[in-house]
Write an enzyme that holds these catalytic residues in place. Structure first.
Site, short mmCIF file in Angstrom:
data_model
loop_
_atom_site.label_atom_id
_atom_site.label_comp_id
_atom_site.label_asym_id
_atom_site.label_seq_id
_atom_site.Cartn_x
_atom_site.Cartn_y
_atom_site.Cartn_z
N ASN A 9 0.87 -1.18 0.00
CA ASN A 9 0.00 0.00 0.00
C ASN A 9 0.91 1.23 0.00
O ASN A 9 1.47 1.59 1.03
CB ASN A 9 -0.89 -0.03 1.26
N TRP A 10 1.04 1.84 -1.16
CA TRP A 10 1.97 2.98 -1.28
C TRP A 10 1.39 4.28 -0.74
O TRP A 10 2.08 5.29 -0.69
CB TRP A 10 2.39 3.15 -2.74
N LYS A 11 0.11 4.27 -0.41
CA LYS A 11 -0.55 5.49 0.11
C LYS A 11 -0.27 6.65 -0.85
O LYS A 11 -0.16 6.43 -2.06
CB LYS A 11 -0.08 5.77 1.54
N HIS A 95 -9.70 1.33 4.59
CA HIS A 95 -8.44 1.53 5.32
C HIS A 95 -8.68 2.57 6.43
O HIS A 95 -9.45 3.51 6.25
CB HIS A 95 -7.35 2.01 4.36
N GLU A 97 -7.06 5.01 7.42
CA GLU A 97 -6.80 6.42 7.04
C GLU A 97 -7.99 6.99 6.27
O GLU A 97 -8.30 8.18 6.38
CB GLU A 97 -5.50 6.51 6.23
N GLU A 169 -5.76 -4.64 10.75
CA GLU A 169 -4.79 -3.56 10.88
C GLU A 169 -5.08 -2.74 12.14
O GLU A 169 -5.88 -1.79 12.09
CB GLU A 169 -4.88 -2.63 9.66
N GLY A 175 2.17 2.58 10.75
CA GLY A 175 3.13 3.67 10.58
C GLY A 175 3.84 4.09 11.85
O GLY A 175 4.46 5.15 11.90
N SER A 214 3.20 -1.73 10.56
CA SER A 214 4.64 -1.79 10.86
C SER A 214 5.28 -3.14 10.53
O SER A 214 6.17 -3.60 11.26
CB SER A 214 4.90 -1.40 12.31
N GLY A 235 2.80 -0.93 4.33
CA GLY A 235 2.93 0.47 3.92
C GLY A 235 4.38 0.84 3.69
O GLY A 235 4.97 0.55 2.65
P1 PGA Z 1 2.70 0.53 7.66
O1 PGA Z 1 1.25 0.74 7.01
O2 PGA Z 1 3.24 -0.77 7.13
O3 PGA Z 1 3.48 1.72 7.20
O4 PGA Z 1 2.50 0.49 9.13
C1 PGA Z 1 0.36 -0.34 6.87
C2 PGA Z 1 -0.94 0.11 6.26
O5 PGA Z 1 -1.40 1.23 6.53
O6 PGA Z 1 -1.56 -0.61 5.47
#
Ligand code: PGA
Length: 257
Positions: A9-11, A95, A97, A169, A175, A214, A235
């Site tokens: 997931n490159w966001k 997600h 976010e 998640e 993150g 993470s 991510g």
């Molecule tokens: P992260 O993000 O690996 O940077 O913790 C995971 C995600 O939001 O899918």
């Protein structure tokens, strides 16, 4: 047996040039990997370019979001039909976010899940508790609500089940550099499986459950080594091709021992 799947997931990272640069090098770094689905979810504008570069590789294209209508006056949105045209196979839905910054609610997530199946896209439904909910022992309650509201009134045919993915998640782990423990994540994966069985019976055991938050090359097998965790949603560690390749190769090596 459920096939392992690792989703990048490159966001909102990488320009088109940066995304294409990654894709010119990455396939060579995972060329020895078999039997693991590797899904790359870049920002929308990089999807067409990556789709061309990914031809002839075993990599799979995914999107980070979509709207639920086929077309219409919905300024700024992207439809499932548009994603299909580019060759997208998976779509991340709900997600944390998106729930937090874009006010996505249960109804909207439910509509997106339904639309993804209606248009032949495989949904990756994200669920997970935040820090306060965890501190007040509400994790299971929250996950139950998120799963049942997203899948409410929804009858999946048996052939669709292997395409459905649920990603656990925990919001506090995303993150932050602090992942959940492998055993804790496995306990929640078992709980999610029990909810899916409640809804669809034992055939739902074909649904894959991922852990996200993470995940790094150094800890990925702590999760993928568990019986009920079928992969990861990644991510930060998916942004550099060598790090993401290390992560995938770690899963592959573990599967062969
Ligand atoms: P992260 O993000 O690996 O940077 O913790 C995971 C995600 O939001 O899918």
């Amino acid at each position: 047996m459920r096939q392992k799947i690792v989703v990048a997931n490159w966001k909102m990272y990488k320009t088109i040039a940066e995304a294409e640069d990654f894709m010119k090098r990455f396939p060579g770094e995972v060329s020895g990997v078999k039997d693991i689905e590797i899904v790359i979810c870049p920002p929308f504008i990089s999807l067409p370019g990556l789709s061309v570069l990914m031809k002839g590789t075993s990599l799979i294209l995914g999107a980070q979001n979509m709207y639920w209508q086929k077309e219409g006056a919905f300024t700024g949105e992207i439809s499932p039909l548009m994603l299909r045209e580019i060759g997208v196979e998976y779509v991340i839905i709900g997600h944390s976010e998106r729930r937090k910054y874009f006010n996505e609610n249960d109804l909207c997530i439910k509509r997106k899940i339904a639309a993804s199946f209606a248009y032949g896209l495989n949904p990756i439904l994200c669920v997970g508790e935040n820090f306060e909910q965890r501190s007040s022992n509400e994790t299971e309650k929250i996950i139950r609500e998120q799963i049942f509201s997203a899948l409410e009134g929804f009858n999946l045919e048996e052939h669709q089940l292997p395409k459905m993915v649920v990603a656990y998640e925990p919001v506090w782990a995303i993150g932050t550099g602090t992942p959940a423990g492998g055993d804790d994540a496995e306990a929640i994966a078992i709980y999610i499986r029990s909810l899916l069985r409640e809804k669809w019976g034992e055939v739902s055991d074909q649904i894959r459950i991922l852990y996200g938050g993470s995940v790094k090359p150094e800890n990925i097998t702590e999760f993928t080594g568990k019986e009920n965790i079928d992969g990861a949603l990644v991510g930060n560690s998916s942004l550099k091709e060598n790090i993401f390749a290390d992560l995938i190769n770690a899963v592959f090596r573990e599967r062969r021992v």
